[in-house]
Write an enzyme that holds these catalytic residues in place. Sequence first.
Site, short mmCIF file in Angstrom:
data_model
loop_
_atom_site.label_atom_id
_atom_site.label_comp_id
_atom_site.label_asym_id
_atom_site.label_seq_id
_atom_site.Cartn_x
_atom_site.Cartn_y
_atom_site.Cartn_z
N SER A 132 -18.30 8.55 37.03
CA SER A 132 -17.20 9.52 36.91
C SER A 132 -16.05 9.06 37.80
O SER A 132 -16.27 8.40 38.82
CB SER A 132 -17.67 10.90 37.38
OG SER A 132 -16.57 11.77 37.56
N TYR A 177 -21.40 15.99 44.10
CA TYR A 177 -21.28 15.38 42.76
C TYR A 177 -20.69 13.98 42.89
O TYR A 177 -21.21 13.01 42.31
CB TYR A 177 -20.41 16.26 41.86
CG TYR A 177 -20.22 15.69 40.47
CD1 TYR A 177 -21.28 15.64 39.57
CD2 TYR A 177 -18.96 15.22 40.04
CE1 TYR A 177 -21.10 15.12 38.29
CE2 TYR A 177 -18.79 14.71 38.77
CZ TYR A 177 -19.87 14.66 37.88
OH TYR A 177 -19.69 14.15 36.62
N1 NAP Z 1 -17.40 16.28 31.32
C1 NAP Z 1 -16.76 15.56 32.23
O1 NAP Z 1 -15.61 15.86 32.61
C2 NAP Z 1 -17.39 14.31 32.78
C3 NAP Z 1 -16.57 13.41 33.50
C4 NAP Z 1 -17.15 12.27 34.04
C5 NAP Z 1 -18.49 12.03 33.89
N2 NAP Z 1 -19.26 12.92 33.20
C6 NAP Z 1 -20.70 12.64 33.09
O2 NAP Z 1 -21.04 12.52 31.73
C7 NAP Z 1 -22.42 12.82 31.55
C8 NAP Z 1 -22.59 13.78 30.40
O3 NAP Z 1 -21.99 15.01 30.74
P1 NAP Z 1 -21.23 15.95 29.69
O4 NAP Z 1 -19.86 16.13 30.20
O5 NAP Z 1 -21.44 15.47 28.32
O6 NAP Z 1 -21.99 17.34 29.97
P2 NAP Z 1 -23.06 18.17 29.14
O7 NAP Z 1 -22.57 18.49 27.80
O8 NAP Z 1 -23.44 19.31 30.04
O9 NAP Z 1 -24.28 17.16 29.00
C9 NAP Z 1 -25.20 16.92 30.02
C10 NAP Z 1 -26.50 16.50 29.39
O10 NAP Z 1 -27.44 16.21 30.44
C11 NAP Z 1 -28.68 16.72 30.07
N3 NAP Z 1 -29.51 17.03 31.22
C12 NAP Z 1 -29.23 17.81 32.28
N4 NAP Z 1 -30.28 17.89 33.10
C13 NAP Z 1 -31.26 17.12 32.54
C14 NAP Z 1 -32.59 16.81 32.90
N5 NAP Z 1 -33.16 17.30 34.02
N6 NAP Z 1 -33.30 15.99 32.08
C15 NAP Z 1 -32.76 15.52 30.95
N7 NAP Z 1 -31.51 15.78 30.56
C16 NAP Z 1 -30.77 16.58 31.34
C17 NAP Z 1 -28.38 17.97 29.24
O11 NAP Z 1 -29.42 18.16 28.30
P3 NAP Z 1 -30.57 19.29 28.40
O12 NAP Z 1 -29.95 20.47 29.09
O13 NAP Z 1 -30.94 19.55 26.98
O14 NAP Z 1 -31.66 18.65 29.18
C18 NAP Z 1 -27.11 17.56 28.52
O15 NAP Z 1 -27.41 17.00 27.27
C19 NAP Z 1 -22.90 13.37 32.90
O16 NAP Z 1 -23.57 12.35 33.60
C20 NAP Z 1 -21.61 13.73 33.61
O17 NAP Z 1 -21.74 13.69 35.00
C21 NAP Z 1 -18.73 14.04 32.63
#
Ligand code: NAP
Length: 247
Positions: A141, A154
């Site tokens: 990130s 984070y």
């Molecule tokens: N959104 C942003 O602004 C942003 C920016 C930079 C980086 N990111 C990174 O991108 C990645 C994806 O995030 P997103 O934005 O797409 O958010 P999201 O829609 O909340 O997706 C997060 C995913 O992680 C899974 N997860 C959480 N805890 C878990 C566990 N214990 N075991 C297995 N799976 C788990 C969730 O699936 P389940 O709940 O079904 O397990 C969900 O599918 C993350 O690493 C986040 O830090 C996001």
Amino acid sequence: MSLTGKVAVITGASSGIGHATAKALAAQGATVVVTGRREDRLVALAKEVVQDGGIADTYTCDVTDEGQATAMIEDVVKRHGRVDVLVNNAGVMLLSRIERGLTDEWRQMTDVNVHGVLFPTHAVIPVMKAQGSGTIVNISSTAARRSRPLGGVYAATKAAVAALSESVRLELLKDGIGVTVIIPGAVDTELSTHITDKEAQGGIAALKQNMEFLQPEDVAAAVVYAVGQPSRVNVSELVIRPRMQEF
Ligand SMILES: NC(=O)c1ccc[n+]([C@@H]2O[C@H](COP(=O)([O-])OP(=O)(O)OC[C@H]3O[C@@H](n4cnc5c(N)ncnc54)[C@H](OP(=O)(O)O)[C@@H]3O)[C@@H](O)[C@H]2O)c1
């Protein structure tokens, strides 16, 4: 860039970036194994991929559980014979001031964002080594590059992802295995909806009012670019921000 015949495992595929990445990789011909804890969402995604003419399999797995993460990779090899791409995408972002001491949330972020990358990576290394090929994609990130108030833990976990990715890249570069770090800025997903701290919730709401966030598909396109390169190329880092994002 056809990915036909390649097997891609995506963690955290039940929503957001992981969901979009699974669809984008499948659209290029990859067999996608979509993993996460919410099985109903994984099944719905696999159905969508198949309806669009792709190949998908599901595997329910909590990446913080070493046994589950290892069994998941082993089962994928049993079912599909190989793993060409591992996208370590599962993550949580529970923002709050350190002063508040929400230690359970700190632990959850460390467990999912750091151990949740390490366990599947450790499990997939022997598989990719035996193949003599493979790409590991880790989602960090922009928070890792510039810490902001409320984002300390984070940011630390995402900096850890970047740091360990570079070590793994160096450890595996003679084995034909590439490692990519994707560094997204703000993306419109459900990530921030899990925040419990009121101040942090307000901060995200204000940010959303002032800036058009990326869509998950924008980040998925970066993953497809990284894994679709010839085997001599390692796309080591890709930073992708909303145009309006300053940090
Ligand atoms: N959104 C942003 O602004 C942003 C920016 C930079 C980086 N990111 C990174 O991108 C990645 C994806 O995030 P997103 O934005 O797409 O958010 P999201 O829609 O909340 O997706 C997060 C995913 O992680 C899974 N997860 C959480 N805890 C878990 C566990 N214990 N075991 C297995 N799976 C788990 C969730 O699936 P389940 O709940 O079904 O397990 C969900 O599918 C993350 O690493 C986040 O830090 C996001």
